[in-house]
Design a protein around this motif. Structure first.
Motif, mmCIF file in Angstrom:
data_model
loop_
_atom_site.group_PDB
_atom_site.id
_atom_site.type_symbol
_atom_site.label_atom_id
_atom_site.label_comp_id
_atom_site.label_asym_id
_atom_site.label_seq_id
_atom_site.Cartn_x
_atom_site.Cartn_y
_atom_site.Cartn_z
ATOM 1 N N TYR A 90 0.844 -1.194 0.000
ATOM 2 C CA TYR A 90 0.000 0.000 0.000
ATOM 3 C C TYR A 90 0.882 1.246 0.000
ATOM 4 N N PRO A 92 0.468 5.038 0.654
ATOM 5 C CA PRO A 92 -0.502 6.040 1.103
ATOM 6 C C PRO A 92 -0.245 7.386 0.445
ATOM 7 N N GLU A 96 0.328 11.933 4.421
ATOM 8 C CA GLU A 96 -0.019 11.258 5.668
ATOM 9 C C GLU A 96 1.212 10.878 6.492
ATOM 10 N N ALA A 97 2.383 10.847 5.873
ATOM 11 C CA ALA A 97 3.589 10.476 6.614
ATOM 12 C C ALA A 97 4.088 11.686 7.418
ATOM 13 N N MET A 160 8.161 5.943 -0.641
ATOM 14 C CA MET A 160 6.966 5.264 -0.149
ATOM 15 C C MET A 160 6.659 4.023 -0.995
#
Lengths: 299, 284
Positions: A90, A92, A96-97, A160
């Motif tokens: 996944y 994201p 969001e990190a 990511m």
């Protein structure tokens, strides 16, 4: 890395409905009778307006929500089992990190690789090698030891993706991967995803409200706005289809429930803007927002 | 040198338990502070630490303040309940987290003040803790029993933090990503809340409920302004915590200042120096 046999169904979403419970009111229906099949090695784009059920479908595929009715199978298993067996990766939304986190890109990847290993186990050579391999695959070697907070939007997105690859998945789910990334960065992102699919045989699902991100390079597109409006090749994605899918979003902006479908189609058509699918004044026009993912600094 | 006189003279036994408790608390809080600061949980810590005042009030109303383990257990239970109440209220769509913390904080403080007032009437023969002692703490409040209790709780906190370090870090870095990778984010959030609460309860005795949060914020804030690497941040945070505690103790002994306030002022001073150093080196 794993590969699925050709024509095998990697993701099977059968007649899925889901509603969020509301205290003292009728449940909020997010998805109704949605059926999507994704073949192994295929790249599917899920397109839809905000609140159209894209994120809900993503959470259902990840096993974070359970369908009210219908069934989802990922690589032949229920989503939570597929997730536990590391079949699903996944990516994201990068916002969001926690970017103030004092770790390097390499440590961010190692963090994902080492999740689930016994608490008493130290860092193994195998984990280090896998992290290097994943970073190299996404072209992040040059900035692997830089703090994540110092990376550009495009660089961080690569990290990511490397994080997700560290779990050795067969299916890669990406949530709004092009948000905040400039056109050249988006193009490099498209090339990277194509390369990963070719090299690793990954099944890739990209969820976005951005028509350009979806249309470029996807084998098929699913247009979602509570129900499935379209599920076929991007070539068949006509302005009329887009107008129907984005109707609610546009109406909310223009304040006209019975707005002209032609106007909606103009806004939504990919040919309308050079930099983005949505023209000036349209609800998805981000052309005035400063892009963080500059082409500079990308390697 | 008052410090040497206090720590090696005839009254050394009076000071050493508090000194050791403070150093243990500073070490544990400094480590946890990295997650507290990165996950923006400082205000939650503030709410939980102030809730300790309500816990002390309950212990005083029950007339059990002469027993340190019973008092600490009551305070701990009350603080954990407050932490979960804050978490439960924050999850509601109609309540912002800072509102939830504000409600629990003032509610517990008011409850504590009423119960301490009543405890004086209900248990006139008992030594009911005063306001100042509960709010600002003192190293003189710790005996050897409290020091041992603190060491035991600190060992539990460190063991749990080490055992669950990987899911905690994944949760702190990227909550939705961690959840998608199989981390039970709800359980991890609860675990971190409990660890923070345990650390705050330890810190309350020596620096008081008002200043306990300082130990959970300032060490990491200082370390993060000096480094952007994980291990150096952890090491610097612990060094700042222990250094601030030691400097505060010396300040307290030499200038005859309240120990809790002296420790917090030292930590603030170290933080200020770190920020100034960073700013001046960035300009160069």
């Amino acid at each position: 890395m794993h590969t699925e046999p050709a024509n095998e169904i990697a993701i099977d979403i059968r007649d899925v409905s889901f509603a969020y419970p509301r205290s003292g009111g009728t449940p909020l229906v997010a998805l109704e009778h949605v059926s999507i099949q994704v073949r192994a090695g295929e790249r599917l784009g899920i397109l839809g307006p905000n609140g159209g059920g894209k994120s809900t479908l993503l959470k259902l595929m990840l096993g974070l929500l359970t369908p009210g009715s219908g069934e989802i199978l990922i690589c032949g298993r229920p989503p939570h089992e597929a997730r536990r067996a590391r079949r699903v990766g996944y990516v994201p939304q990068r916002v969001e990190a926690e970017l103030a986190f004092p770790i390097s890109a390499r440590e961010a990847v190692l963090m994902a690789i080492e999740l689930g290993t016994p608490p008493w186990a130290g860092r193994s050579r195998g984990s280090r090698d896998l992290a290097s391999e994943c970073l190299e695959r996404v072209g992040a070697n040059a900035f692997a030891d830089r703090p994540v907070g110092s990376l550009s939007g495009g660089q961080l997105q690569r990290v990511m993706i490397a994080r997700a690859l560290g779990r050795r998945p067969r299916v890669l789910l990406m949530d709004e991967p092009t948000v905040g990334i400039d056109p050249s960065g988006q193009q490099r992102f498209g090339e990277l995803v194509s390369r990963l699919r070719t090299e690793l045989g990954l099944t890739i699902v990209i969820v976005s409200h951005d028509v350009r991100a979806i249309a470029a390079g996807c084998d098929r597109v699913a247009c979602l706005s509570r129900t499935l409006h379209y599920h076929d090749a991007p070539a068949g994605l006509t302005p009329a289809v887009l107008a129907e899918v984005f109707k609610h979003d546009l109406a909310a902006v223009f304040g006209d429930v019975h707005m002209d479908a032609h106007r909606a189609a103009e806004c939504a058509t990919p040919a309308h803007s050079h930099t983005h699918a949505h023209g000036p004044g349209c609800p998805h026009d981000h052309s005035t927002r400063p892009h963080e993912g500059s082409a500079e600094g990308e390697t | 040198m008052n410090t040497l006189r206090y720590l090696t003279g005839g009254s050394a036994d009076l000071f050493w338990p508090g000194v050791l408790t403070l150093l243990i608390v500073a070490t544990v809080c400094s480590l946890l502070s990295v997650v507290v600061v990165l996950k923006r949980m400082a205000f939650v810590g503030q709410g939980v630490s102030h809730a300790g005042f309500g816990g002390v009030g309950i212990a005083a109303a029950l007339g059990v303040t002469t027993s340190a383990p019973v008092t600490l257990s009551i305070v701990l239970a009350f603080c954990i309940a407050s932490a979960f109440l804050i978490a439960a209220l924050s999850r509601r769509r109609d309540t912002e987290p800072d509102t939830a913390i504000g409600v629990v904080l003032v509610g517990a403080m008011a409850l504590g003040s009423v119960l301490l007032h009543l405890a004086h009437q209900w248990h006139p023969a008992e030594r009911v803790p005063g306001w100042e002692g509960v709010l600002f703490g003192s190293i003189l409040f710790s005996g050897w029993a409290e020091a041992m209790w603190s060491a035991g709780v600190a060992a539990i906190i460190l063991a749990l933090a080490t055992w669950f370090r990987r899911p905690v870090l994944a949760w702190a870095f990227d909550e939705s990503g961690a959840e998608a990778m199989g981390v039970r984010v709800g359980a991890i959030r609860s675990l971190v809340l409990v660890l923070i609460t345990l650390a705050i309860v330890l810190a309350m005795k020596v620096v008081g409920v008002v200043l306990a949060t300082a130990l959970l914020v300032l060490p990491a804030a200082t370390a993060l302004s000096l480094s952007d690497r994980w291990r150096p941040v952890l090491i610097l945070s612990v060094l700042c915590g222990i250094g601030g505690a030691a400097a505060g103790l010396v300040l307290s002994f030499e200038a005859d200042w309240p120990s809790g306030a002296a420790v917090v002022l030292s930590l603030v001073g170290i933080y200020a120096i770190a920020r100034i150093t960073r700013t001046s080196s960035a300009r160069r």
